[in-house]
Design an enzyme around this catalytic site. Structure first.
Site, short mmCIF file in Angstrom:
data_model
loop_
_atom_site.label_atom_id
_atom_site.label_comp_id
_atom_site.label_asym_id
_atom_site.label_seq_id
_atom_site.Cartn_x
_atom_site.Cartn_y
_atom_site.Cartn_z
N LYS A 85 84.91 -31.09 1.41
CA LYS A 85 85.96 -30.85 2.38
C LYS A 85 85.51 -31.17 3.79
O LYS A 85 86.31 -31.25 4.72
CB LYS A 85 86.39 -29.38 2.33
CG LYS A 85 86.91 -28.91 1.00
CD LYS A 85 87.20 -27.39 1.08
CE LYS A 85 87.25 -26.80 -0.29
NZ LYS A 85 87.23 -25.31 -0.23
N GLY A 86 84.20 -31.34 3.97
CA GLY A 86 83.65 -31.43 5.31
C GLY A 86 84.19 -32.57 6.17
O GLY A 86 84.25 -32.46 7.39
N ASP A 97 80.70 -35.83 6.70
CA ASP A 97 80.55 -35.02 7.91
C ASP A 97 79.12 -35.05 8.43
O ASP A 97 78.88 -35.30 9.61
CB ASP A 97 81.00 -33.57 7.64
CG ASP A 97 80.36 -32.95 6.39
OD1 ASP A 97 79.57 -33.62 5.70
OD2 ASP A 97 80.67 -31.77 6.10
N ASP A 129 72.31 -34.04 5.73
CA ASP A 129 71.36 -32.94 5.84
C ASP A 129 70.14 -33.34 5.00
O ASP A 129 69.37 -34.20 5.42
CB ASP A 129 72.05 -31.66 5.36
CG ASP A 129 71.22 -30.40 5.53
OD1 ASP A 129 70.22 -30.43 6.25
OD2 ASP A 129 71.57 -29.36 4.93
N ASP A 149 81.80 -25.88 7.55
CA ASP A 149 82.15 -24.46 7.35
C ASP A 149 80.93 -23.58 7.16
O ASP A 149 79.84 -24.03 6.82
CB ASP A 149 83.00 -24.31 6.09
CG ASP A 149 82.17 -24.49 4.81
OD1 ASP A 149 81.49 -25.53 4.70
OD2 ASP A 149 82.16 -23.59 3.96
N ARG A 170 86.02 -24.34 9.83
CA ARG A 170 86.25 -25.78 9.71
C ARG A 170 87.19 -26.30 10.80
O ARG A 170 87.11 -27.46 11.20
CB ARG A 170 86.89 -26.12 8.35
CG ARG A 170 85.96 -25.97 7.17
CD ARG A 170 86.59 -26.65 5.94
NE ARG A 170 86.01 -26.17 4.70
CZ ARG A 170 84.88 -26.63 4.16
NH1 ARG A 170 84.20 -27.57 4.78
NH2 ARG A 170 84.44 -26.14 3.03
P1 IMP Z 1 73.10 -32.87 2.06
O1 IMP Z 1 72.12 -31.73 2.22
O2 IMP Z 1 72.74 -34.02 2.96
O3 IMP Z 1 73.27 -33.27 0.64
O4 IMP Z 1 74.50 -32.32 2.59
C1 IMP Z 1 75.39 -31.70 1.71
C2 IMP Z 1 76.60 -31.14 2.37
O5 IMP Z 1 76.26 -29.84 2.82
C3 IMP Z 1 77.15 -31.85 3.60
O6 IMP Z 1 78.02 -32.87 3.30
C4 IMP Z 1 77.88 -30.71 4.29
O7 IMP Z 1 79.20 -30.59 3.79
C5 IMP Z 1 77.04 -29.51 3.92
N1 IMP Z 1 76.19 -29.14 5.05
C6 IMP Z 1 74.94 -29.58 5.34
N2 IMP Z 1 74.48 -29.03 6.47
C7 IMP Z 1 75.46 -28.21 6.91
C8 IMP Z 1 75.59 -27.35 8.08
O8 IMP Z 1 74.71 -27.22 8.95
N3 IMP Z 1 76.77 -26.67 8.18
C9 IMP Z 1 77.77 -26.77 7.25
N4 IMP Z 1 77.68 -27.56 6.18
C10 IMP Z 1 76.54 -28.28 6.02
MG MG Z 2 80.14 -32.72 3.18
#
Ligand code: IMP
Ligand code: MG
Length: 185
Positions: free
Chosen positions: A47-48, A109, A112, A168, A174
């Site tokens: 949803k981000g 979005d 991470d 979120d 959001r």
């Molecule tokens: P990844 O860790 O790069 O796989 O990110 C996974 C998902 O976690 C991202 O697309 C975001 O939706 C969520 N996410 C990562 N970091 C944050 C944060 O600081 N706040 C909120 N959502 C996050």
């Molecule tokens: Mg995301």
């Protein structure tokens, strides 16, 4: 331990709506240039990316020499948590626009640890798009665990949990128009 209220949990502001809008204009210009006079499929990751995809797709409409046509679609990845060994991402809802032989930009979005994007890039590549590029608005570089190619990157964020503009905490915040740190307690 006292739980912070809704407003109290909104910490330091990192980016204003104007700064976010400017970054999106920049991303749109780059994407337009790379896809000039070609059809483009934007795939937003729910949803981000709900705010980003809406604003980016409209910013692209304002680009003079951009894509010849744009389709906007979404897919939904399950949130797998931030705990150690939090598991791998899971597809909750797939996109419906076919992407074989299409030029595709995945719209996320935030990058991470990078595992969501790694998962998506592998999944979508199997569907044989003509090109597959990735756009992220926020880049939390310090936390990256896997190397994923990012073609379009908006704004750097520090190694803290951030909320707003689609992001979120427990499904809240959001709809904040700015990006802020979550004040944890
Ligand atoms: P990844 O860790 O790069 O796989 O990110 C996974 C998902 O976690 C991202 O697309 C975001 O939706 C969520 N996410 C990562 N970091 C944050 C944060 O600081 N706040 C909120 N959502 C996050
Ligand atoms: Mg995301």
């Amino acid at each position: 331990m006292k739980t912070l209220g809704y407003e109290e949990a909104i910490g330091r502001r990192l980016y204003t709506p104007a700064q976010i809008a400017k970054a999106i204009e920049r991303l749109a210009a780059q994407i337009a240039k790379d896809h000039a006079r070609q059809p483009l499929v934007l795939l937003g990751v729910l949803k981000g990316a709900l705010c980003l995809c809406a604003d980016l797709s409209r910013a692209l409409a304002g680009e003079a020499d951009g894509p010849s046509e744009i389709m906007v679609d979404y897919l939904c990845l399950q949130r797998y948590g931030r705990s150690a060994g939090g598991g791998s991402p899971r597809l909750l809802m797939d996109h419906s626009v076919p992407i074989a032989e299409a030029s595709v930009v995945v719209v996320e979005d935030i990058a991470d640890n990078g595992r969501s994007l790694e998962f998506l890039q592998r999944l979508l590549a199997e569907r044989r798009p003509a090109s597959l590029r990735t756009c992220v608005l926020f880049d939390k570089r310090a936390r990256r665990e896997v190397g994923v190619p990012l073609d379009y990157v908006g704004l750097a964020v520090p190694d803290s949990f951030v909320i707003g503009y689609g992001l979120d905490y427990k499904e809240l915040y959001r709809n904040l128009p700015y990006l802020a740190e979550l004040r944890e307690n």
